[in-house]
Scaffold this active site. Structure first.
Site, PDB file in Angstrom:
ATOM      1  N   GLN B 135     -59.925 -11.026-103.008  1.00  0.00           N
ATOM      2  CA  GLN B 135     -59.204 -10.217-103.989  1.00  0.00           C
ATOM      3  C   GLN B 135     -59.723 -10.486-105.398  1.00  0.00           C
ATOM      4  O   GLN B 135     -59.547 -11.585-105.923  1.00  0.00           O
ATOM      5  CB  GLN B 135     -57.710 -10.575-103.931  1.00  0.00           C
ATOM      6  CG  GLN B 135     -56.858  -9.782-104.913  1.00  0.00           C
ATOM      7  CD  GLN B 135     -55.474 -10.374-105.067  1.00  0.00           C
ATOM      8  OE1 GLN B 135     -55.320 -11.544-105.409  1.00  0.00           O
ATOM      9  NE2 GLN B 135     -54.462  -9.580-104.794  1.00  0.00           N
ATOM     10  N   GLU B 253     -43.186  -6.823 -97.869  1.00  0.00           N
ATOM     11  CA  GLU B 253     -44.123  -7.954 -97.759  1.00  0.00           C
ATOM     12  C   GLU B 253     -43.647  -9.118 -98.624  1.00  0.00           C
ATOM     13  O   GLU B 253     -43.946 -10.269 -98.355  1.00  0.00           O
ATOM     14  CB  GLU B 253     -45.520  -7.560 -98.244  1.00  0.00           C
ATOM     15  CG  GLU B 253     -46.174  -6.407 -97.510  1.00  0.00           C
ATOM     16  CD  GLU B 253     -45.789  -5.059 -98.096  1.00  0.00           C
ATOM     17  OE1 GLU B 253     -45.069  -5.020 -99.110  1.00  0.00           O
ATOM     18  OE2 GLU B 253     -46.188  -4.043 -97.516  1.00  0.00           O
ATOM     19  N   ASN B 378     -43.479 -17.922-111.209  1.00  0.00           N
ATOM     20  CA  ASN B 378     -42.016 -17.935-111.197  1.00  0.00           C
ATOM     21  C   ASN B 378     -41.425 -17.529-112.541  1.00  0.00           C
ATOM     22  O   ASN B 378     -40.339 -16.950-112.592  1.00  0.00           O
ATOM     23  CB  ASN B 378     -41.517 -19.319-110.764  1.00  0.00           C
ATOM     24  CG  ASN B 378     -41.698 -19.525-109.266  1.00  0.00           C
ATOM     25  OD1 ASN B 378     -42.501 -18.821-108.636  1.00  0.00           O
ATOM     26  ND2 ASN B 378     -40.958 -20.456-108.691  1.00  0.00           N
ATOM     27  N   GLU B 379     -42.171 -17.783-113.602  1.00  0.00           N
ATOM     28  CA  GLU B 379     -41.692 -17.315-114.913  1.00  0.00           C
ATOM     29  C   GLU B 379     -41.703 -15.782-114.954  1.00  0.00           C
ATOM     30  O   GLU B 379     -40.763 -15.159-115.448  1.00  0.00           O
ATOM     31  CB  GLU B 379     -42.553 -17.884-116.040  1.00  0.00           C
ATOM     32  CG  GLU B 379     -42.361 -19.379-116.299  1.00  0.00           C
ATOM     33  CD  GLU B 379     -43.019 -20.257-115.244  1.00  0.00           C
ATOM     34  OE1 GLU B 379     -44.003 -19.816-114.611  1.00  0.00           O
ATOM     35  OE2 GLU B 379     -42.538 -21.394-115.030  1.00  0.00           O
TER      36      GLU B 379
HETATM   37  C1  LIG Z   1     -54.385 -21.244-105.421  1.00  0.00           C
HETATM   38  C2  LIG Z   1     -54.550 -19.961-106.164  1.00  0.00           C
HETATM   39  C3  LIG Z   1     -55.177 -18.892-105.544  1.00  0.00           C
HETATM   40  C4  LIG Z   1     -55.379 -17.694-106.222  1.00  0.00           C
HETATM   41  N1  LIG Z   1     -56.037 -16.680-105.586  1.00  0.00           N
HETATM   42  C5  LIG Z   1     -56.313 -15.546-106.270  1.00  0.00           C
HETATM   43  C6  LIG Z   1     -57.102 -14.517-105.685  1.00  0.00           C
HETATM   44  O1  LIG Z   1     -57.517 -14.623-104.552  1.00  0.00           O
HETATM   45  N2  LIG Z   1     -57.382 -13.434-106.403  1.00  0.00           N
HETATM   46  C7  LIG Z   1     -56.916 -13.266-107.689  1.00  0.00           C
HETATM   47  O2  LIG Z   1     -57.170 -12.234-108.266  1.00  0.00           O
HETATM   48  N3  LIG Z   1     -56.165 -14.218-108.274  1.00  0.00           N
HETATM   49  C8  LIG Z   1     -55.856 -15.355-107.596  1.00  0.00           C
HETATM   50  N4  LIG Z   1     -55.108 -16.353-108.195  1.00  0.00           N
HETATM   51  C9  LIG Z   1     -54.725 -16.184-109.589  1.00  0.00           C
HETATM   52  C10 LIG Z   1     -53.265 -15.913-109.833  1.00  0.00           C
HETATM   53  O3  LIG Z   1     -52.928 -14.600-109.527  1.00  0.00           O
HETATM   54  C11 LIG Z   1     -52.987 -16.261-111.290  1.00  0.00           C
HETATM   55  O4  LIG Z   1     -53.102 -17.659-111.399  1.00  0.00           O
HETATM   56  C12 LIG Z   1     -51.658 -15.811-111.797  1.00  0.00           C
HETATM   57  O5  LIG Z   1     -51.627 -14.441-111.936  1.00  0.00           O
HETATM   58  C13 LIG Z   1     -51.315 -16.479-113.148  1.00  0.00           C
HETATM   59  O6  LIG Z   1     -52.322 -16.253-114.071  1.00  0.00           O
HETATM   60  P1  LIG Z   1     -53.007 -17.470-114.868  1.00  0.00           P
HETATM   61  O7  LIG Z   1     -53.368 -18.501-113.887  1.00  0.00           O
HETATM   62  O8  LIG Z   1     -54.044 -16.903-115.723  1.00  0.00           O
HETATM   63  O9  LIG Z   1     -51.844 -18.068-115.743  1.00  0.00           O
HETATM   64  P2  LIG Z   1     -51.315 -17.494-117.127  1.00  0.00           P
HETATM   65  O10 LIG Z   1     -50.948 -16.056-116.971  1.00  0.00           O
HETATM   66  O11 LIG Z   1     -52.209 -17.865-118.230  1.00  0.00           O
HETATM   67  O12 LIG Z   1     -49.971 -18.321-117.221  1.00  0.00           O
HETATM   68  C14 LIG Z   1     -49.915 -19.678-117.697  1.00  0.00           C
HETATM   69  C15 LIG Z   1     -48.462 -20.062-117.761  1.00  0.00           C
HETATM   70  O13 LIG Z   1     -47.778 -19.199-118.678  1.00  0.00           O
HETATM   71  C16 LIG Z   1     -46.698 -18.568-118.041  1.00  0.00           C
HETATM   72  N5  LIG Z   1     -46.542 -17.208-118.569  1.00  0.00           N
HETATM   73  C17 LIG Z   1     -47.461 -16.250-118.685  1.00  0.00           C
HETATM   74  N6  LIG Z   1     -46.923 -15.128-119.171  1.00  0.00           N
HETATM   75  C18 LIG Z   1     -45.620 -15.377-119.366  1.00  0.00           C
HETATM   76  C19 LIG Z   1     -44.513 -14.611-119.825  1.00  0.00           C
HETATM   77  N7  LIG Z   1     -44.630 -13.323-120.173  1.00  0.00           N
HETATM   78  N8  LIG Z   1     -43.310 -15.208-119.878  1.00  0.00           N
HETATM   79  C20 LIG Z   1     -43.164 -16.505-119.502  1.00  0.00           C
HETATM   80  N9  LIG Z   1     -44.148 -17.270-119.058  1.00  0.00           N
HETATM   81  C21 LIG Z   1     -45.378 -16.713-118.985  1.00  0.00           C
HETATM   82  C22 LIG Z   1     -47.063 -18.540-116.584  1.00  0.00           C
HETATM   83  O14 LIG Z   1     -45.918 -18.429-115.756  1.00  0.00           O
HETATM   84  C23 LIG Z   1     -47.748 -19.881-116.421  1.00  0.00           C
HETATM   85  O15 LIG Z   1     -46.795 -20.872-116.253  1.00  0.00           O
HETATM   86  C24 LIG Z   1     -54.884 -17.545-107.527  1.00  0.00           C
HETATM   87  C25 LIG Z   1     -54.217 -18.605-108.139  1.00  0.00           C
HETATM   88  C26 LIG Z   1     -54.046 -19.796-107.473  1.00  0.00           C
HETATM   89  C27 LIG Z   1     -53.313 -20.908-108.148  1.00  0.00           C
END
Ligand SMILES: Cc1cc2nc3c(=O)[nH]c(=O)nc-3n(C[C@H](O)[C@H](O)[C@H](O)COP(=O)(O)OP(=O)(O)OC[C@H]3O[C@@H](n4cnc5c(N)ncnc54)[C@H](O)[C@@H]3O)c2cc1C
Lengths: 381, 394
Positions: B135, B253, B378-379
């Site tokens: 993905q 789902e 979760n946020e």
């Molecule tokens: C093990 C693992 C597998 C993954 N596999 C895939 C994959 O196969 N394909 C893919 O596309 N992605 C994948 N992901 C990515 C995943 O979808 C993202 O990590 C997720 O969307 C969060 O984005 P970020 O990591 O950039 O965190 P950020 O969006 O930068 O968030 C950082 C922190 O800020 C908080 N935050 C952000 N926005 C807000 C808000 N508006 N209000 C309050 N808090 C907020 C978040 O909750 C988090 O705690 C994977 C992630 C993990 C950990």
């Protein structure tokens, strides 16, 4: 009764409770009755009798509605949402003990009187705070040397809710060879009440019995029947209290959410602040988990096995205490200083929750009982 | 000549959905016991393709690789409730998750939005395991705010030319294909300029760099695109419809991610550790242990409420994400209690001998982290619940 009919029945009951609460301004009464004795209103009691709520679980043969625990929980939940001062659950617990007793003239008289609102019963059983084992009561019944067949009661029972307004007590006793349940009318010589003020302003009392004579006719049940009647009353009481905790939690959460939507600071509703939004969501989740756990526990309790019933009651009560704890504490915080005032209704809910949480075993005690009753291998691995 | 790995005629002819739920459940259970290889049960992390290919092929032959797909397209054609039964039984048996995004994500999208040619080409290959998908959504600067993604796809003749980078792409090193969200219009609102593209990972210009995760495993990757060409025939749905298409997967789902099963498994490990450490005699530990036990039991009760809703044929509302929040956080609490219960063993990386029992005390600590981050952190779930369910103001 079919599942659909049961649902209808519950809806009707919930509607009638909600309607009564709208008409009777219970919050105002709860406020003005604080610190008074008996802390409730006998005329309201009479109205509740007329609505059938005092005999929800009493079989129809004795004038009750003959419904199940689920329906009693609906009534408890609805009344508690309005912080109703009347001790419906306390009476329900004592009534449930009587329903479980051996059939006889006294049982019939009491139940008919209870359903009509003429007799308000309370249950006296607990040996000491923190002990929810029904087999350990501290009132001893010995044969009365002066009157064959009669008993003399000595000992005490703590934390008797509704003791101050009760017309009589279902007293759990130990005879030399078996447990028993007796009926002791209020004012019987040798019975004394030591009253305390509950956090919610209602009275509670420790009862002491000193050479209290109980004629043979006032023995409600002896041996296994008495043991099971008491155990069932306490388990079902824990369910009813859990229902009360959930009912007041739900209403207080609604009140708090309304406040978040209307109170403005920094030019906007405080409910737009994410710190509060996330915590409000957590409260909502606690409530949903609490409701789901309660309903499932109720189904588990319904299969007739006493140990499963006790475990289910502990599960329901432990969870409801946690739900109410989270919601009541956060309600104060989210209201700010107004939430800390006596004038604000939040306090009425908080204090009622404190009382209900401690009554018939707090969360910690119930977790302990649950762990003792449900073997770990019941958790599928 | 027929492919010996293809589904058997009997499997293809069986209408599993016609069975009563409980009969179906027992048949699945018995079949799993008889057919599931031991090495795919209770894996510590995500399984790589080479670790589970045999299991994929067994399921494929049985006709069970795609429970949700229509039978005409090689799926089992299960109703939502039977899909839940299937997932529950797989979880119950401890079957590890395979690189199944083709089955659970892009397959259903192609079925719904794809062209006839896309369906004919991709669906059979996705079922057989010939096409393994990853993905490509998240980017270094587009996580929770996914719609701000910058990877671009520009038309050039019969192709789109892709530049940019995707990150956290789970098992990209194993994948043969990727489904990509790419920006195809910068002049409109960010959600309205995104397209959904399919991409063969073997084309020139793609670089896959595994990223070691906190547990020391190479599960996810960063993927770089340098003038990568994918034919226009790999556009799914209309141009600039990608956001809507990607969001369309949010159905029942979402129940799966809030299933009590994973917390139950985490709790079972805690129980094993506590037994080995003799902690059941410690009342302080027991209270916390029982609180957690009830947290998980009561999650199951809430899960059942939503399953019932599906059984009645009702759509699930936004409130279902309360399960995900509770389940993932209960798992983390369980992992914390494990660390505490492990005492010095909680400081050891890898397996250790805990009073005669072989255990990896920290494994649940690591494996319970992603649950609160991905799938909408979760946020983000709390943001959604606050607005959509509680009606709190912006
Ligand atoms: C093990 C693992 C597998 C993954 N596999 C895939 C994959 O196969 N394909 C893919 O596309 N992605 C994948 N992901 C990515 C995943 O979808 C993202 O990590 C997720 O969307 C969060 O984005 P970020 O990591 O950039 O965190 P950020 O969006 O930068 O968030 C950082 C922190 O800020 C908080 N935050 C952000 N926005 C807000 C808000 N508006 N209000 C309050 N808090 C907020 C978040 O909750 C988090 O705690 C994977 C992630 C993990 C950990």
């Amino acid at each position: 009764m079919t599942a659909a009919a049961a649902l209808d029945q519950r809806r009707l009951l919930a509607d009638s409770v909600a309607d009564y609460c709208r008409r009777s301004d219970p919050l105002r009464r709860a406020r003005t009755l604080r610190g008074t004795d008996p802390g409730f209103d006998r005329s309201a009691w009479q109205e509740m009798a007329a609505l059938g709520w005092l005999g929800v679980g009493v079989p129809e043969a004795w004038g009750g509605l003959g419904l199940a625990l689920a329906e009693q929980a609906v009534v408890a939940r609805g009344l508690s949402a309005a912080v109703m001062p009347e001790p419906v659950t306390a009476a329900m617990i004592a009534t449930r003990a009587i329903v479980g007793c051996t059939d006889g003239a006294l049982k019939a008289t009491l139940l008919e009187g209870i359903v009509a609102g003429a007799i308000l019963p309370a249950l006296a059983w607990q040996a000491m705070p923190g002990d929810i084992d029904p087999s350990r009561c501290a009132v001893v019944a010995a044969p009365d040397p002066a009157a064959p067949d009669a008993l003399l009661l000595d000992g005490r029972a703590c934390f008797v809710v509704a003791a101050c307004g009760a017309d009589g007590f279902v007293v759990a006793v130990r005879t030399p060879d078996a447990p028993a349940l007796c009926w002791v009318p209020a004012g019987t010589p040798g019975v004394s009440l030591s009253a305390h003020r509950l956090a919610d302003g209602r009275p509670v009392a420790d009862l002491s019995f000193e050479r209290v004579g109980v004629p043979a006719g006032n023995r409600l049940a002896v041996g296994e029947a008495a043991r099971e009647a008491l155990a069932a009353a306490l388990d079902e009481g824990q369910f009813a209290i859990a229902a009360e905790l959930l009912g007041l939690s739900q209403r207080l959460l609604d009140i708090t959410l309304d406040y978040l939507r209307t109170r403005t600071q920094f030019g906007k509703a405080i409910g737009s602040f994410q710190a509060l939004q996330h915590r409000a969501v957590d409260l909502y989740i606690h409530l949903r988990i609490g409701d789901a756990a309660f309903d499932q526990a109720l189904r588990q309790a319904g299969d007739g096995d006493p140990a499963r019933r006790s475990a289910a009651a502990s599960r329901a009560k432990a969870r409801a205490c946690e739900t109410a704890r989270h919601i009541t504490r956060e309600a104060i915080q989210m209201h700010g200083a107004i939430g800390f005032t006596d004038d604000c209704d939040v306090g009425l809910y908080v204090k009622r929750a404190l009382v209900l949480s401690a009554w018939l075993g707090n969360a910690r005690l119930h977790r302990g009982r649950y762990a003792a009753l449900v073997p770990l291998d019941a958790v599928e691995a | 000549m027929t492919d010996p790995r293809a589904p058997t005629a009997a499997a293809a002819a069986t209408d599993w959905d016609a069975l009563p739920d409980d009969v179906f459940r027992l048949q699945v259970r018995a079949w799993l016991q008889a057919n599931c290889p031991e090495h795919v049960r209770f894996p510590a992390g995500r399984m790589h393709w080479h670790e589970c290919r045999d299991w994929w092929e067994i399921l494929y032959r049985q006709g069970w690789i795609a429970p949700a797909w229509p039978r005409a397209l090689g799926g089992m054609g299960l109703s939502p409730i039977k899909q839940i039964v299937m997932v529950e039984e797989l979880e119950r048996h401890g079957c590890g998750r395979m690189p199944d995004q083709g089955i659970t994500q892009v397959g259903p999208i192609i079925i719904r939005y794809g062209t006839p040619a896309q369906k004919d080409w991709y669906l059979p290959r996705t079922l057989s395991g010939e096409a393994i998908w990853c993905q490509g959504y998240s980017e270094p600067n587009a996580g929770s705010d996914l719609a701000s993604l910058q990877t671009s796809a520009v038309e050039d003749g019969d192709d789109y030319v892709i530049n940019g980078s995707k990150i956290w792409t789970t098992l990209a090193m194993d994948a043969t294909h990727m489904y990509v969200l790419a920006r195809t219009d910068r002049s409109v609102k960010k959600q309205e300029g995104i397209s959904f593209l399919l991409l063969d990972m073997k084309v020139p210009g793609i670089m896959v760099r595994p990223i070691r995760n906190i547990a020391g495993d190479d599960e996810f990757c960063q993927v770089f695109f340098d003038d990568v060409r994918t034919p226009k025939s790999n556009l799914v749905g209309a141009l600039n419809q990608g956001w809507t298409i990607a969001k369309s997967l949010l159905g029942f789902e979402r129940l799966g991610i809030g299933s009590p099963r994973r917390p139950q498994l985490a709790f079972a490990r805690l129980e094993k550790l506590a037994r080995a450490r003799g902690l059941f005699a410690d009342p302080v530990f027991m209270d916390r242990f029982t609180a957690l036990r009830l947290d998980i039991a009561d999650l199951s009760a809430a899960y059942e409420v939503f399953v019932e809703q599906v059984r009645r044929g009702e759509p699930l509302g936004a409130d279902v994400s309360l399960l995900k929040i509770w389940a993932t956080e209960a798992m983390q609490r369980s992992s914390e209690l494990m660390i505490e219960a492990g005492d010095e063993h909680g400081a050891l990386g890898g397996d250790s001998d805990v009073d005669g029992v072989a255990m990896n005390v920290l494994a649940p600590f690591y494996s319970s982290r992603p649950g609160t981050i991905y799938g909408g952190s979760n946020e983000i779930q709390r943001n959604i619940l606050a607005k959509a369910v509680l009606g709190l103001p912006q």
